[in-house]
Write a protein that holds these residues in place. Structure first.
Motif, short mmCIF file in Angstrom:
data_model
loop_
_atom_site.label_atom_id
_atom_site.label_comp_id
_atom_site.label_asym_id
_atom_site.label_seq_id
_atom_site.Cartn_x
_atom_site.Cartn_y
_atom_site.Cartn_z
N GLN A 170 52.72 51.72 28.19
CA GLN A 170 53.39 52.50 27.15
C GLN A 170 54.21 53.65 27.73
N GLY A 171 54.33 53.69 29.05
CA GLY A 171 55.15 54.71 29.69
C GLY A 171 54.54 56.10 29.67
N MET A 172 53.22 56.18 29.59
CA MET A 172 52.54 57.48 29.51
C MET A 172 52.21 58.03 30.89
N THR A 173 52.07 59.34 30.96
CA THR A 173 51.67 59.98 32.21
C THR A 173 50.18 59.79 32.44
N VAL A 174 49.83 59.37 33.66
CA VAL A 174 48.44 59.20 34.05
C VAL A 174 48.16 60.18 35.18
N LYS A 175 47.14 61.02 35.00
CA LYS A 175 46.84 62.07 35.96
C LYS A 175 45.43 61.88 36.53
N PRO A 176 45.31 61.48 37.81
CA PRO A 176 43.99 61.36 38.43
C PRO A 176 43.53 62.71 38.97
N TRP A 177 42.25 63.03 38.77
CA TRP A 177 41.69 64.28 39.27
C TRP A 177 40.70 63.99 40.40
N VAL A 178 40.63 64.93 41.33
CA VAL A 178 39.76 64.77 42.49
C VAL A 178 38.30 64.91 42.07
N GLY A 179 37.47 64.01 42.58
CA GLY A 179 36.04 64.06 42.30
C GLY A 179 35.32 62.98 43.09
N PRO A 180 34.02 62.82 42.89
CA PRO A 180 33.25 61.91 43.74
C PRO A 180 33.47 60.44 43.45
N SER A 181 33.67 59.67 44.50
CA SER A 181 33.67 58.21 44.43
C SER A 181 32.63 57.74 45.42
N SER A 182 31.55 57.13 44.94
CA SER A 182 30.49 56.70 45.84
C SER A 182 31.02 55.69 46.86
N ILE A 183 31.99 54.88 46.46
CA ILE A 183 32.54 53.87 47.36
C ILE A 183 33.22 54.54 48.56
N LEU A 184 34.10 55.50 48.28
CA LEU A 184 34.83 56.16 49.37
C LEU A 184 33.92 57.07 50.19
N LEU A 185 33.02 57.79 49.54
CA LEU A 185 32.14 58.69 50.27
C LEU A 185 31.22 57.92 51.21
N ALA A 186 30.69 56.79 50.73
CA ALA A 186 29.83 55.97 51.58
C ALA A 186 30.62 55.39 52.75
N LEU A 187 31.84 54.93 52.48
CA LEU A 187 32.68 54.39 53.54
C LEU A 187 33.00 55.46 54.58
N ASP A 200 23.54 41.77 65.43
CA ASP A 200 24.48 42.81 65.89
C ASP A 200 25.42 43.30 64.80
N THR A 201 25.29 42.79 63.58
CA THR A 201 26.08 43.30 62.46
C THR A 201 25.63 44.72 62.13
N ARG A 202 26.59 45.61 61.94
CA ARG A 202 26.28 47.00 61.61
C ARG A 202 26.09 47.13 60.10
N LEU A 203 24.95 47.68 59.69
CA LEU A 203 24.61 47.80 58.27
C LEU A 203 24.38 49.27 57.92
N CYS A 204 25.08 49.73 56.90
CA CYS A 204 24.91 51.11 56.42
C CYS A 204 24.23 51.09 55.06
N VAL A 205 23.26 51.97 54.88
CA VAL A 205 22.60 52.18 53.59
C VAL A 205 22.96 53.59 53.13
N ALA A 206 23.62 53.69 51.99
CA ALA A 206 24.05 54.99 51.46
C ALA A 206 23.36 55.22 50.12
N ARG A 207 22.36 56.07 50.12
CA ARG A 207 21.52 56.29 48.95
C ARG A 207 21.83 57.64 48.29
N SER A 208 21.94 57.62 46.96
CA SER A 208 22.02 58.85 46.15
C SER A 208 23.07 59.83 46.69
N VAL A 209 24.27 59.33 46.90
CA VAL A 209 25.35 60.14 47.47
C VAL A 209 25.64 61.36 46.59
N THR A 210 25.78 62.50 47.22
CA THR A 210 26.09 63.84 46.65
C THR A 210 24.89 64.51 46.00
N THR A 211 23.72 63.89 45.97
CA THR A 211 22.55 64.51 45.34
C THR A 211 21.58 65.02 46.41
#
Length: 236
Positions: A111-128, A192-203
């Motif tokens: 509909q041609g509207m403005t979309v504004k993303p705000w900075v905040g937590p993303s568990s996906i990016l923080l874990a990565l 030899d596969t590297r495995l990361c466990v990311a629990r309760s990110v930011t808490t």
């Protein structure tokens, strides 16, 4: 005045909002009078936590259930054309990322509207970020199959793809099945596969550790029961 759809992240767990949401985003979220949310109860809890300029009962919250169609979403967004500002929130983390809110954002763009993303937590990016695995090439798969045989087969297929393309594989599990998922990962992946466990990110319960599968097998299993957790792995 130009209206906008504001994409406002919410917390990933029990932590003070000043720790995970910038002051300007908190101020913006507190003054909006209309929201679109996957769950109205969760949205109200978020607004109560950050504080609002008006009583909560005066804030309109549209519930983005599976039954909501494109026409309804378009109607919710209509006030933006007249200069209104509407907030979009997820159940946790960033809206529209591994989240049904993406269809609201798509409708706004159509509909041609403005979309504004705000900075905040993303568990996906923080874990990565914290994993030490490849951050240039990665894939988030959401949930693996529930059936044990199919789950193990899928995890190995993703591992093969990871080795072929040097791509980090990311997935989540329903919290009460985290221990079973962790056990399946150890049983299915190569040593030899590297495995990361990311629990309760930011808490306060945050715990992020990366080891080879072989090394994980030599350690006591981590406490993951009923705690939101991401699993990431990168094969050689």
């Amino acid at each position: 005045m130009n209206g906008a759809l504001h994409l406002i992240p919410v917390g990933l767990g029990d932590a003070p909002p000043e720790r995970w949401l910038p002051a300007e985003a908190r101020a913006l979220a507190g003054r909006l009078d209309t929201y679109i949310a996957e769950n109205a109860k969760t949205a109200r809890a978020f607004l109560k936590l950050i504080g609002t300029a008006r009583p909560l009962q005066e804030i309109t919250i549209h519930t983005l259930s599976d039954k909501v169609d494109a026409a309804q979403i378009k109607a919710w967004l209509e006030p933006i054309k007249a200069g209104a500002e509407i907030g979009l929130v997820s159940e946790a983390g960033c809206p529209a990322v591994a989240d049904p809110g993406a269809k609201v954002v798509d409708a706004a763009h159509r509909q041609g509207m403005t979309v504004k993303p705000w900075v905040g937590p993303s568990s996906i990016l923080l874990a990565l970020m914290a994993s030490g695995l490849d951050g240039q090439r990665f894939a988030f798969h959401g949930y693996a199959p529930v059936d044990a045989t199919e789950r193990a087969k899928q995890l190995r297929a993703w591992e093969q793809h990871s080795a072929r393309h040097n791509q980090t594989q990311m997935l989540i599990e329903t919290p009460y099945r985290n221990a079973a998922m962790f056990a399946t990962l150890l049983a299915s992946l190569k040593g030899d596969t590297r495995l990361c466990v990311a629990r309760s990110v930011t808490t306060a319960d945050e715990w992020i550790v990366t080891r080879s599968v072989s090394d994980w097998k030599q350690q006591p299993a981590p406490q993951l029961d009923k705690l939101p957790t991401l699993f990431l792995y990168l094969a050689r």
